[in-house]
Design an enzyme around this catalytic site. Structure first.
Site, PDB file in Angstrom:
ATOM      1  N   GLY A 228      -2.572  -5.497 -10.296  1.00  0.00           N
ATOM      2  CA  GLY A 228      -1.106  -6.295  -9.667  1.00  0.00           C
ATOM      3  C   GLY A 228      -1.015  -7.414  -8.800  1.00  0.00           C
ATOM      4  O   GLY A 228       0.351  -7.586  -8.071  1.00  0.00           O
ATOM      5  N   GLY A 230      -1.889  -9.795  -8.335  1.00  0.00           N
ATOM      6  CA  GLY A 230      -1.871 -11.546  -8.807  1.00  0.00           C
ATOM      7  C   GLY A 230      -2.918 -12.668  -8.709  1.00  0.00           C
ATOM      8  O   GLY A 230      -3.085 -13.892  -8.651  1.00  0.00           O
ATOM      9  N   GLU A 448       8.627  21.202  -0.712  1.00  0.00           N
ATOM     10  CA  GLU A 448       9.664  20.421  -0.211  1.00  0.00           C
ATOM     11  C   GLU A 448       9.300  20.062   1.129  1.00  0.00           C
ATOM     12  O   GLU A 448       9.358  19.821   2.080  1.00  0.00           O
ATOM     13  CB  GLU A 448      10.393  19.015  -1.202  1.00  0.00           C
ATOM     14  CG  GLU A 448      10.474  18.788  -2.213  1.00  0.00           C
ATOM     15  CD  GLU A 448       8.818  18.259  -2.696  1.00  0.00           C
ATOM     16  OE1 GLU A 448       8.212  18.105  -1.882  1.00  0.00           O
ATOM     17  OE2 GLU A 448       7.957  18.776  -3.730  1.00  0.00           O
ATOM     18  N   HIS A 451       5.891  20.543   3.089  1.00  0.00           N
ATOM     19  CA  HIS A 451       5.089  19.191   3.180  1.00  0.00           C
ATOM     20  C   HIS A 451       6.351  19.127   4.647  1.00  0.00           C
ATOM     21  O   HIS A 451       5.181  17.846   5.799  1.00  0.00           O
ATOM     22  CB  HIS A 451       5.936  18.770   2.366  1.00  0.00           C
ATOM     23  CG  HIS A 451       4.946  18.510   0.746  1.00  0.00           C
ATOM     24  ND1 HIS A 451       3.473  19.235   0.862  1.00  0.00           N
ATOM     25  CD2 HIS A 451       5.099  18.760  -0.262  1.00  0.00           C
ATOM     26  CE1 HIS A 451       2.878  19.604  -0.547  1.00  0.00           C
ATOM     27  NE2 HIS A 451       4.141  19.585  -1.005  1.00  0.00           N
TER      28      HIS A 451
HETATM   29  P1  ADP Z   1      -3.601  -8.785 -11.698  1.00  0.00           P
HETATM   30  O1  ADP Z   1      -4.178  -9.732 -12.515  1.00  0.00           O
HETATM   31  O2  ADP Z   1      -4.138  -8.434 -10.325  1.00  0.00           O
HETATM   32  O3  ADP Z   1      -3.693  -7.348 -12.131  1.00  0.00           O
HETATM   33  P2  ADP Z   1      -1.411 -10.249 -12.024  1.00  0.00           P
HETATM   34  O4  ADP Z   1      -1.670 -12.134 -11.616  1.00  0.00           O
HETATM   35  O5  ADP Z   1      -1.292 -10.056 -13.500  1.00  0.00           O
HETATM   36  O6  ADP Z   1      -1.857  -9.577 -11.108  1.00  0.00           O
HETATM   37  O7  ADP Z   1       0.416 -10.277 -11.457  1.00  0.00           O
HETATM   38  C1  ADP Z   1       1.121  -9.515 -11.859  1.00  0.00           C
HETATM   39  C2  ADP Z   1       2.805 -10.088 -11.656  1.00  0.00           C
HETATM   40  O8  ADP Z   1       3.167 -10.117 -10.191  1.00  0.00           O
HETATM   41  C3  ADP Z   1       2.754 -11.747 -11.644  1.00  0.00           C
HETATM   42  O9  ADP Z   1       3.488 -11.781 -13.154  1.00  0.00           O
HETATM   43  C4  ADP Z   1       3.843 -11.684 -10.578  1.00  0.00           C
HETATM   44  O10 ADP Z   1       5.368 -11.495 -11.708  1.00  0.00           O
HETATM   45  C5  ADP Z   1       3.699 -10.652  -9.697  1.00  0.00           C
HETATM   46  N1  ADP Z   1       2.662 -11.558  -8.843  1.00  0.00           N
HETATM   47  C6  ADP Z   1       1.535 -10.316  -7.987  1.00  0.00           C
HETATM   48  N2  ADP Z   1       0.836 -10.785  -7.143  1.00  0.00           N
HETATM   49  C7  ADP Z   1       2.360 -11.855  -6.993  1.00  0.00           C
HETATM   50  C8  ADP Z   1       3.074 -13.557  -6.050  1.00  0.00           C
HETATM   51  N3  ADP Z   1       1.505 -13.039  -4.781  1.00  0.00           N
HETATM   52  N4  ADP Z   1       3.502 -13.531  -5.161  1.00  0.00           N
HETATM   53  C9  ADP Z   1       4.084 -13.696  -7.048  1.00  0.00           C
HETATM   54  N5  ADP Z   1       4.150 -12.732  -8.277  1.00  0.00           N
HETATM   55  C10 ADP Z   1       3.067 -12.190  -7.689  1.00  0.00           C
HETATM   56 ZN    ZN Z   2       3.742  19.447  -3.228  1.00  0.00          ZN
END
Ligand code: ADP
Ligand code: ZN
Ligand code: MG
Length: 645
Positions: A228, A230, A448, A451
């Site tokens: 995630g 990017g 909780e 913790h």
């Molecule tokens: P990865 O391939 O690293 O798992 P992705 O490129 O599929 O991640 O990212 C998933 C979504 O998260 C993208 O389509 C975008 O909407 C959002 N995202 C991730 N990083 C960024 C970034 N640096 N800027 C803007 N959007 C991002």
């Molecule tokens: Zn716990």
């Protein structure tokens, strides 16, 4: 995610018929219709032509001698003979020989010929042309060409999928497709990564500049980073910036049931990309095919290895000036086969970190495009409260916020919507319908609170941000900690405090109710795993010292990681001892602390049962009178929003 990248499909812009099947039927109908018209008209016209009786040239000669003929129309080798009685007949003479010569040869004198009128036309009559050339040869040819053109247009319409007639299965993004175009503007943060990739863009745009000076452009670029962050987005942005074709395929798509399919897909993909060069081939999640080869137990995974070998062969087999660049992405660089990382292959590596506070704000801004905001929106604050979130998390946070606003029939997204979305993204949706008995509620509240008190008292733990006993996802309740400063590394002392905090729930339950529920099981798992890592990975055990006993990756067996034991059974026993020592020490600290603050534990738990959620401000007001000092808060750049459930 909402955007399905690079699938140009043939649904758009074609008539009302349902796609694919309907269109296919329609094509067949058109073809049949045209064919029908052609056949009938051809036979009709040639009927008219052929209907006249055909006679031999010797017969013509005899008739000329007999004076029966009025005139002869000559078109190349074709003769139309009109008799004095009005009948018309056709005949043929030899090519390249004039009618006079032919008749002479057959014993007709020039005198006799001059008595009839001979019209020579150099084959321009429509009937003639149609009958001899257009009809039988040209029309079908034109028709076939038209058909091919039409079909190939169809295929082009399907997103240049003609290329995938082979079997590479890659999705292709046409550089001219404005709608799907992603550029660096759509990627926030990741500054270093973008700078590195700018060079690649430059090469794809002006390859000559680099080749002329003898620079060797990297063939392979490996994007590494947490899920995630990017990676996929960045790869597409490179293609968008450079304006080149982008072939994207996921590592797992190579691996099929039949051995050899993956390898042939690779071959196909590279072949097609070279045809389309300059181009980018993007292999997403390359770890699916690129894992370390050859543990060989039980035959290993032949298919995967063949595919990987083919990738290596293809990468070695093309020249830098072929203007094809291969990008790949993985979140497990540690399991990749070293052969992939050799110079000349994926030798350029770009690391994409989780975004820091500033980047998070930028990412939020990008994803707020097209969402109407209320006046109270403060993206900076949201960024501050979301350390550890990836770009994808932030994207879904924004989306959840908008969904919340829409569900409550508001026209604008409010700050409150975004705040609520933070926890939703982190822990899953609230489960208010999940009813607890009062007893369960009390147990959760004490758990909780346990913790929380440990987190506040122990010096190296992050301060408490929120406590809640509303169940979310799998957790019955949760406590959020927010780091107070930029963190890139963690220390042994922090780990020890974290383990004690994890045990806080367990200790509180035992102390108050004299019994233990299944509630703390996750706490125990997490903290034991952490203790084990401290001993075997980070060299944090006094007894075993600075040895990393666990390999970074782990070997691969049947496609799954198997832990990679590099120590004897005796050392294994010592590890177990050290781990339980750490756990028992943490347990002791937790017990002592909660015994000391038993009063406070009651107060917080009671309050929780009453209101279900205690936010930081209220929490601090409760603990300060009990002699717990507050941890100073600085601005958080990095670190992790910690949740203990
Ligand atoms: P990865 O391939 O690293 O798992 P992705 O490129 O599929 O991640 O990212 C998933 C979504 O998260 C993208 O389509 C975008 O909407 C959002 N995202 C991730 N990083 C960024 C970034 N640096 N800027 C803007 N959007 C991002
Ligand atoms: Zn716990
Ligand atoms: Mg991805």
């Amino acid at each position: 995610m909402s955007k399905q990248p690079n699938q140009n499909n043939n649904k758009k812009g074609k008539g009302g018929l349902p796609p694919v099947k309907g269109e296919f039927l329609r094509n067949i109908l058109i073809v049949l219709l045209v064919l029908g018209i052609l056949v009938t008209s051809y036979s009709y016209i040639s009927d008219y032509f052929v209907a006249k009786a055909s006679i031999d040239i010797t017969q013509v000669a005899t008739d000329v001698k007999g004076g029966l003929i009025k005139n002869i129309d000559v078109t190349d080798s074709g003769l139309v003979i009109t008799y004095k009685d009005g009948t018309e007949k056709v005949s043929k003479k030899e090519d390249n020989v004039s009618l006079t010569d032919s008749l002479n040869g057959l014993g007709v004198t020039s005198d006799e010929i001059s008595k009839i009128s001979v019209n020579v036309t150099t084959g321009s009559g429509f009937g003639y042309w149609f009958g001899t050339i257009i009809g039988p040869i040209l029309l079908p040819l034109v028709f076939t060409l038209l058909l091919i053109w039409y079909l190939s247009r169809q295929v082009k319409g399907a997103g240049m999928q003609a290329f995938s007639f082979g079997q590479s299965r890659a999705r292709i993004t046409d550089p001219d497709d404005k709608k799907q175009k992603v550029t660096f503007r759509d990627v926030a943060g990741a500054k270093e990564a973008k700078e590195e990739l700018m060079e690649i863009v430059d090469f794809l745009k002006n390859p000559k500049k680099f080749i002329d000076i003898g620079a060797r452009i990297p063939k392979g670029i490996l994007l590494m980073g947490a899920p995630g962050t990017g990676k996929t987005l960045l790869a597409r942005a490179v293609a968008g910036e450079a304006n080149v074709a982008f072939f994207s395929i996921s590592g797992s798509e190579f691996v099929e049931m039949f051995v050899g399919v993956g390898a042939s897909r690779v071959r196909d993909l590279f072949k097609v990309a070279k045809l389309a060069s300059p181009a980018i081939i993007f292999i997403d999640e390359i770890d699916a095919v690129g894992r370390v080869r050859g543990t060989g137990v039980g035959g290993g995974n032949d298919e995967r290895e063949q595919t990987l070998n083919q990738i290596l062969v293809e990468m070695d087999g093309f020249e830098p000036n072929e203007k094809v660049i291969i990008m790949a992405a993985t979140n497990r660089p540690d399991v990749l086969d070293p052969a992939l990382l050799r110079p000349g292959r994926f030798d350029r590596r770009v690391v994409i970190d989780l975004p820091d506070r500033k980047d998070r704000e930028e990412i939020l801004k990008i994803h707020s495009r097209g969402k109407p905001f209320g006046e109270d929106i403060n993206l900076g604050l949201i960024a501050e409260r979301t350390p550890g979130f990836s770009g994808a998390d932030l994207y879904s946070l924004m989306n959840e916020g908008a969904i919340l606003a829409a569900r409550e029939n508001r026209l604008k997204v409010a700050q409150f919507d975004l705040i609520r979305s933070i926890e939703k993204v982190m822990l899953g949706p609230e489960r208010r319908s999940h009813l607890f008995s009062l007893k369960e509620k009390e147990i959760t509240a004490y758990h909780e609170a346990g913790h929380a008190i440990l987190a506040s008292v122990l010096p190296y733990s992050d301060p408490v941000h929120k406590i809640s006993i509303i169940s979310r996802g799998r957790a019955a309740g949760y406590m959020l900690k927010l780091p107070i400063e930029d963190k890139k590394m963690q220390s042994k002392k922090e780990f020890l405090d974290d383990i004690a905090v994890s045990l806080g729930g367990y200790v509180a339950e035992k102390m108050i109710f004299g019994d233990i529920t299944t509630g703390p099981s996750n706490d125990l798992q997490v903290s034991t795993a952490l203790a084990r890592d401290m001993v075997t990975k980070y060299g944090m055990s006094d007894k075993l010292g600075p040895i990393a006993l666990e390999g970074a990756g782990g070997k691969v067996l049947f496609g799954q990681g198997v832990s990679d034991k590099e120590y004897s059974g005796k050392v294994g026993d010592e590890i177990d001892n050290e781990v339980s020592l750490i756990m028992n020490n943490a347990l002791k600290r937790a017990e002592e602390t909660l015994a000391q603050y038993k009063n406070l534990l009651d107060i917080i738990a009671k309050r929780l049962v009453e209101v279900e959620v205690i936010e930081m401000e209220e929490y601090e007001k409760i603990i300060v009178p009990h002699g717990i000092s507050l941890k100073k808060k600085k601005t958080i750049e990095k670190g992790e929003l910690n949740v203990v459930s």
